[in-house]
Structures are given as structure tokens and as C-alpha cells.
Design a protein around this motif. Structure first.
Motif, PDB file in Angstrom:
ATOM      1  N   ALA A  32      -8.590  54.281  27.822  1.00 32.24           N
ATOM      2  CA  ALA A  32      -7.619  53.225  27.546  1.00 32.24           C
ATOM      3  C   ALA A  32      -6.213  53.808  27.447  1.00 32.24           C
ATOM      4  O   ALA A  32      -6.043  55.015  27.237  1.00 32.24           O
ATOM      5  CB  ALA A  32      -7.961  52.525  26.233  1.00 32.24           C
ATOM      6  N   GLU A  33      -5.231  52.945  27.588  1.00 26.94           N
ATOM      7  CA  GLU A  33      -3.838  53.276  27.264  1.00 26.94           C
ATOM      8  C   GLU A  33      -3.434  52.299  26.177  1.00 26.94           C
ATOM      9  O   GLU A  33      -3.401  51.089  26.408  1.00 26.94           O
ATOM     10  CB  GLU A  33      -2.916  53.095  28.463  1.00 26.94           C
ATOM     11  N   ILE A  34      -3.132  52.819  24.995  1.00 29.78           N
ATOM     12  CA  ILE A  34      -2.768  51.959  23.869  1.00 29.78           C
ATOM     13  C   ILE A  34      -1.426  52.423  23.328  1.00 29.78           C
ATOM     14  O   ILE A  34      -1.270  53.590  22.948  1.00 29.78           O
ATOM     15  CB  ILE A  34      -3.848  51.986  22.766  1.00 29.78           C
ATOM     16  N   MET A  35      -0.467  51.511  23.330  1.00 30.12           N
ATOM     17  CA  MET A  35       0.866  51.784  22.797  1.00 30.12           C
ATOM     18  C   MET A  35       0.913  51.238  21.375  1.00 30.12           C
ATOM     19  O   MET A  35       0.604  50.062  21.148  1.00 30.12           O
ATOM     20  CB  MET A  35       1.923  51.095  23.651  1.00 30.12           C
ATOM     21  N   ILE A  36       1.254  52.096  20.419  1.00 30.27           N
ATOM     22  CA  ILE A  36       1.399  51.691  19.021  1.00 30.27           C
ATOM     23  C   ILE A  36       2.780  52.123  18.558  1.00 30.27           C
ATOM     24  O   ILE A  36       3.087  53.319  18.556  1.00 30.27           O
ATOM     25  CB  ILE A  36       0.322  52.319  18.111  1.00 30.27           C
ATOM     26  N   ALA A  37       3.597  51.145  18.188  1.00 31.86           N
ATOM     27  CA  ALA A  37       4.940  51.415  17.666  1.00 31.86           C
ATOM     28  C   ALA A  37       5.705  52.388  18.560  1.00 31.86           C
ATOM     29  O   ALA A  37       6.322  53.348  18.085  1.00 31.86           O
ATOM     30  CB  ALA A  37       4.855  51.922  16.227  1.00 31.86           C
ATOM     31  N   GLY A  38       5.624  52.186  19.886  1.00 31.69           N
ATOM     32  CA  GLY A  38       6.374  53.002  20.828  1.00 31.69           C
ATOM     33  C   GLY A  38       5.732  54.314  21.227  1.00 31.69           C
ATOM     34  O   GLY A  38       6.271  55.040  22.057  1.00 31.69           O
ATOM     35  N   ARG A  39       4.563  54.633  20.672  1.00 32.64           N
ATOM     36  CA  ARG A  39       3.870  55.885  21.016  1.00 32.64           C
ATOM     37  C   ARG A  39       2.620  55.561  21.829  1.00 32.64           C
ATOM     38  O   ARG A  39       1.842  54.685  21.453  1.00 32.64           O
ATOM     39  CB  ARG A  39       3.495  56.642  19.750  1.00 32.64           C
ATOM     40  N   LEU A  40       2.410  56.290  22.934  1.00 31.33           N
ATOM     41  CA  LEU A  40       1.292  56.034  23.839  1.00 31.33           C
ATOM     42  C   LEU A  40       0.106  56.939  23.510  1.00 31.33           C
ATOM     43  O   LEU A  40       0.257  58.152  23.336  1.00 31.33           O
ATOM     44  CB  LEU A  40       1.730  56.269  25.287  1.00 31.33           C
ATOM     45  N   TYR A  41      -1.077  56.334  23.429  1.00 29.83           N
ATOM     46  CA  TYR A  41      -2.331  57.039  23.156  1.00 29.83           C
ATOM     47  C   TYR A  41      -3.289  56.805  24.326  1.00 29.83           C
ATOM     48  O   TYR A  41      -3.243  55.765  24.969  1.00 29.83           O
ATOM     49  CB  TYR A  41      -2.980  56.520  21.867  1.00 29.83           C
ATOM     50  N   HIS A  42      -4.178  57.764  24.572  1.00 31.33           N
ATOM     51  CA  HIS A  42      -5.151  57.687  25.668  1.00 31.33           C
ATOM     52  C   HIS A  42      -6.564  57.982  25.165  1.00 31.33           C
ATOM     53  O   HIS A  42      -7.170  58.981  25.568  1.00 31.33           O
ATOM     54  CB  HIS A  42      -4.787  58.670  26.784  1.00 31.33           C
ATOM     55  N   PRO A  43      -7.132  57.152  24.307  1.00 30.35           N
ATOM     56  CA  PRO A  43      -8.506  57.421  23.853  1.00 30.35           C
ATOM     57  C   PRO A  43      -9.494  57.251  25.006  1.00 30.35           C
ATOM     58  O   PRO A  43      -9.366  56.343  25.826  1.00 30.35           O
ATOM     59  CB  PRO A  43      -8.733  56.392  22.748  1.00 30.35           C
ATOM     60  N   LYS A  44     -10.472  58.158  25.045  1.00 29.18           N
ATOM     61  CA  LYS A  44     -11.503  58.163  26.091  1.00 29.18           C
ATOM     62  C   LYS A  44     -12.847  57.756  25.498  1.00 29.18           C
ATOM     63  O   LYS A  44     -13.002  57.706  24.274  1.00 29.18           O
ATOM     64  CB  LYS A  44     -11.617  59.565  26.690  1.00 29.18           C
ATOM     65  N   ALA A  45     -13.813  57.527  26.363  1.00 28.05           N
ATOM     66  CA  ALA A  45     -15.165  57.167  25.927  1.00 28.05           C
ATOM     67  C   ALA A  45     -15.631  58.149  24.855  1.00 28.05           C
ATOM     68  O   ALA A  45     -15.494  59.361  25.006  1.00 28.05           O
ATOM     69  CB  ALA A  45     -16.126  57.176  27.109  1.00 28.05           C
ATOM     70  N   GLY A  46     -16.123  57.583  23.744  1.00 23.26           N
ATOM     71  CA  GLY A  46     -16.588  58.393  22.626  1.00 23.26           C
ATOM     72  C   GLY A  46     -15.522  58.642  21.576  1.00 23.26           C
ATOM     73  O   GLY A  46     -15.808  59.209  20.527  1.00 23.26           O
ATOM     74  N   GLN A  47     -14.281  58.219  21.852  1.00 28.88           N
ATOM     75  CA  GLN A  47     -13.202  58.408  20.896  1.00 28.88           C
ATOM     76  C   GLN A  47     -12.787  57.073  20.291  1.00 28.88           C
ATOM     77  O   GLN A  47     -13.067  56.005  20.850  1.00 28.88           O
ATOM     78  CB  GLN A  47     -11.992  59.068  21.563  1.00 28.88           C
ATOM     79  N   MET A  48     -12.091  57.138  19.154  1.00 27.41           N
ATOM     80  CA  MET A  48     -11.629  55.919  18.501  1.00 27.41           C
ATOM     81  C   MET A  48     -10.216  56.116  17.975  1.00 27.41           C
ATOM     82  O   MET A  48      -9.734  57.244  17.868  1.00 27.41           O
ATOM     83  CB  MET A  48     -12.576  55.506  17.387  1.00 27.41           C
ATOM     84  N   LEU A  49      -9.577  54.987  17.670  1.00 28.70           N
ATOM     85  CA  LEU A  49      -8.188  54.973  17.228  1.00 28.70           C
ATOM     86  C   LEU A  49      -8.001  53.785  16.300  1.00 28.70           C
ATOM     87  O   LEU A  49      -8.494  52.692  16.602  1.00 28.70           O
ATOM     88  CB  LEU A  49      -7.283  54.840  18.460  1.00 28.70           C
TER      89      LEU A  49
END
Length: 108
Positions: free
Chosen positions: A66-83
């Protein structure tokens, strides 16, 4: 045909939801006044625009990335990861590639 979600049964979350070409599929399987748990399947190119939620939200990626933007910061969690998306944080979800996630929201 998608599998029905049964209580007291061992299941693989990835098998409970299918991709739809050019779309986003969601399947809520627990909902109460305390919160909800929903599976999502995003086809490549799909997104949820910026929004907020009044409570923390746990995203668990079960397929792809996934690509998840939170408060202007981009995260890339992959299968098996969480945020965890913090309460009231402005966030958006983008599918640069197709991915599936489980979203758990618990009202505080």
C-alpha cells in the motif's frame, strides 16, 4: 464466489475478498458501536482521498503493498506489515499496485 465469513472458524483473510478490475472492494465483517473490521481490495490506480477519522485505525496489509500518506508523510506497508493511523490525522490511501488490507477501527 466469495466465502462467507463464519464465526469460530479459521480462515485466511486474503481469501475472503477478491480484486475487482478498476475498483475498490470492501467487505465489513464485524460492526458494532465499539468499532468495525473491514477487508479492502484495491486494484492498481485506485485511491481514497484525504480524510480524517475520529479514532485510531489499524491497517494490516494482507497482499501486495500500500501507499498511505499520514500528515504529509508517505508509508509503504507490505503484506504482513501493519500501520496505525492516529486519531484525527489527515490521511489518504493509494494503490500504485493492487493490494489488500484489513482495517480495524475501535471507537474510544
Amino acid at each position: 464466489m466469495e466465502q462467507k465469513i463464519e464465526k469460530a472458524t479459521v480462515m485466511a483473510a486474503n481469501d475472503l475478498i477478491s480484486y475487482a478490475e478498476g475498483g475498490i472492494v470492501s467487505k465489513e465483517f464485524i460492526h458494532s458501536k465499539a468499532g468495525s473490521i473491514t477487508l479492502f481490495a484495491f486494484d492498481a490506480g485506485q485511491k481514497l482521498s484525504e480524510h480524517t477519522a475520529p479514532y485510531d485505525a489499524l491497517v494490516q496489509v494482507i497482499d501486495g503493498e500500500a501507499e498511505i500518506m499520514i500528515a504529509g508523510r508517505l508509508y509503504h506497508p507490505k503484506a504482513g506489515q501493519m500501520l496505525i493511523i492516529p486519531q484525527n490525522a489527515l490521511h489518504a490511501v493509494n494503490a500504485a499496485q493492487r493490494f489488500k488490507m484489513m482495517l480495524t477501527m475501535i471507537r474510544g
